[in-house]
Design a protein around this motif. Structure first.
Motif: not given
Length: 459
Positions: A272-285
Motif C-alpha cells: 500500500s506504500v506508494k512513496s515512502p520517505k524512509r526506505t520501507a522493508c518487509c522481512l518474512l522469515v
C-alpha cells in the motif's frame, strides 16, 4: 485504561474494506500452508506490483534509486522486500518483520512402514503443540520431493474436495481408562503421531502389501520412489479452508494464523506504500517456532547480506555504512499475542492482556518469567509509536503473554535489536494459539494492516 471493542467505530466504507481484506486473507491462508507456498504466493503478487528480484539488478549492474522496489528470496522459505525511500538509507529504514512458519508435523526421512495392514508415514512434530489436538482430525500433506536428478515434485494432497485426507488414530473411550489417567503432555506420545496413509493391499505382492500399494500410487502420480523420501520436505497440516466464525462472521478460524496473520498484514501494508520517505522493508522469515535457527531463520545472515547487496547497488556499501543503517532502523516485530479467553481467565492478567476486537496489540516485552529471552522496547520508542498510531487513528492495545511466572514466549525481536535498532513486538491477538485451528478478529486484522501501513510511512 480499558480499550473498547472497535467494531462500532467503522463506517460503511471501512466495513467494506475490512471484509475485502479478510476475504483475501482467507484465500492466502488456504493457498499458503507452508513456508514455500507462502513465498511463492508472495513473489507472484509483488512482481505484479513492480518488485524486481535483487539478483537481476546485480547481474544487470543496475543502480538502485529512490522509488525502486526489489526483493530477495532465501531457499524458497524466506523473503525480504525493499521500497527505496527518498531519505538516505543510512539514516535507517522502517522494517516490518514476521515469520511464515507454523506448528505442524514433519514427515521423517525414512517414514513409510506397515503395521497390521495399515500403511503409515512416520512424523516428527515441529514447534510447540499440544499433541492430543492432532489426533482424529483430517490432515493434508504439503511439500516437495527432490529427486536425484534435481527434479522437484510439488506435493499437495488433502485440500481439494475429491482429494483423500490422512489422519492419526485415537483410542476409543471404551478402552481408554489407562490413557485417560495420563498427564496431558503424555496423553499422546510424539512417536504416536504417525499418519495413516493406506489400508488396501496390492495384489501379487508377498509382503508389506499395503505400503506396496501406496508406493505404486506415488510412482504413478508423482514419479517418485521410496528412496526419494530421503530428499523430501513434507509437512502435515490440518486439511480444509479458512472459515468465517460466529453467527456474525466476526472472526476467522483457520490453521497457521501464528504468524501468517502478521505476515499477510505486513505484506498488504508494504504494497500500500506508494512513496515512502524512509526506505520501507518487509522481512518474512522461517524457523521462528523452533528458535529462528538455521539458514532460513532470523539468526542467519540472510537479511544482513541482502542489505549489504542493496547498499552496494546504491553505490553506498561499506561495512560502516551497513552498521549505521542497521543501527538507525526502526522495526515492528510483527507477531501474534495471546488473546484473553474467559474459559481460562486464571491464566491471564486482565489489565495487561490482549482482547479480540480491540485493535492491534503492542508487547513492550515478551520472554518468560523475569523477561528472560526478551527484547524490551524503550519508553522513547513507545512514545513514538503511540503518536504514529494515534495520528493515523489506528486502534491499539498493549499486552503481556499471560501472568508473571506462568509462561511466556519469544519472537524475532531480540535478534534484530542486537543491531541497536528500535524494536517492539506487535500484531494480532489470537485465540487457540498453536492449535490446529486458531481464531482471530476480522477487526483486529484490518486495524493491524492500517497500523503497519502508518508505521512504514512514519518519518
Amino acid at each position: 485504561m480499558k480499550k473498547e471493542n472497535i467494531w462500532e467505530k467503522y463506517n460503511t466504507r471501512q466495513l467494506k474494506e475490512l471484509e475485502a481484506l479478510n476475504d483475501s486473507y482467507r484465500a492466502f491462508l488456504d493457498e499458503g500452508k507452508t513456508e514455500r507456498e507462502c513465498v511463492s504466493l508472495i513473489v507472484n503478487r509483488i512482481e505484479k506490483e513492480g518488485y524486481v528480484e535483487l539478483n537481476r539488478i546485480i547481474k544487470g549492474k543496475k543502480k538502485l534509486k529512490a522509488g525502486d522496489k526489489v526483493y530477495a528470496v532465501n531457499m524458497d522459505k524466506s523473503i525480504v522486500m525493499f521500497h527505496i525511500g527518498k531519505t538516505p538509507i543510512e539514516e535507517g529504514m522502517n522494517i516490518l518483520g514476521a515469520h511464515i512458519d507454523s506448528p505442524r508435523l514433519d514427515v521423517k526421512q525414512n517414514p513409510l512402514y506397515e503395521e497390521e495392514d495399515f500403511a503409515y508415514l512416520d512424523t516428527h512434530y515441529y514447534g510447540g503443540i499440544k499433541k492430543y489436538q492432532w489426533v482424529a482430525i483430517p490432515l493434508a500433506l504439503h511439500g516437495v520431493i527432490v529427486k536425484k536428478d534435481g527434479t522437484t515434485v510439488i506435493v499437495n494432497v488433502g485440500e481439494e474436495e475429491d482429494d483423500p485426507v490422512f489422519f492419526i488414530s485415537d483410542l476409543l473411550p471404551h478402552l481408554a481408562a489407562e490413557q485417560m489417567e495420563k498427564k496431558a503432555n503424555k496423553f499422546i506420545e510424539g512417536e504416536a503421531l504417525d499418519i495413516i496413509v493406506g489400508n488396501r493391499p496390492l495384489k501379487g505382492v508377498e509382503k508389506d502389501k499395503v505400503t506396496a500399494g501406496v508406493l505404486k500410487i506415488l510412482q504413478e502420480q508423482y514419479g517418485v520412489e521410496e528412496e526419494d523420501f530421503l530428499s523430501a520436505e513434507l509437512e502435515i497440516v490440518p486439511a480444509g479452508k479458512a472459515r468465517e466464525a460466529g453467527f456474525d462472521k466476526s472472526m476467522i478460524l483457520a490453521y497457521g494464523q501464528d504468524d501468517r496473520v502478521c505476515a499477510y498484514t505486513s505484506l498488504e501494508a508494504m504494497l500500500s506504500v506508494k512513496s515512502p520517505k524512509r526506505t520501507a522493508c518487509c522481512l518474512l522469515v522461517d524457523k521462528e517456532e523452533i528458535g529462528s535457527v538455521g539458514a532460513t531463520g532470523m539468526q542467519s545472515k540472510f537479511f544482513e547480506n541482502t542489505l549489504a547487496e542493496v547498499l552496494n547497488c546504491m553505490g553506498k556499501f561499506s561495512e560502516l555504512t551497513l552498521r549505521r543503517t542497521l543501527a538507525s532502523c526502526r522495526m515492528l516485530s510483527s507477531d501474534v499475542s495471546s488473546a484473553f479467553d474467559p474459559s481460562y481467565a486464571s491464566s491471564f492478567d486482565k489489565k495487561n492482556v490482549a482482547y479480540l476486537g480491540r485493535g492491534m496489540v503492542f508487547n513492550k516485552f515478551t520472554g518468560a518469567r523475569g523477561k528472560s529471552g526478551s527484547n524490551d522496547a524503550n519508553a522513547e520508542y513507545l512514545a513514538f509509536i503511540r503518536k504514529v498510531m494515534e495520528d493515523a487513528k489506528v486502534s491499539f492495545q498493549t499486552a503481556e503473554l499471560g501472568k508473571v511466572d506462568l509462561g511466556g514466549g519469544g519472537t524475532i525481536a531480540y535478534i534484530l535489536s542486537l543491531y541497536g535498532m528500535d524494536v517492539i513486538d506487535c500484531g494480532v491477538a489470537v485465540l487457540n494459539m498453536h492449535a490446529p485451528y486458531e481464531a482471530t478478529s476480522k477487526a483486529d486484522i484490518y486495524e493491524t494492516k492500517c497500523g503497519y501501513a502508518a508505521f512504514l510511512l512514519a518519518e
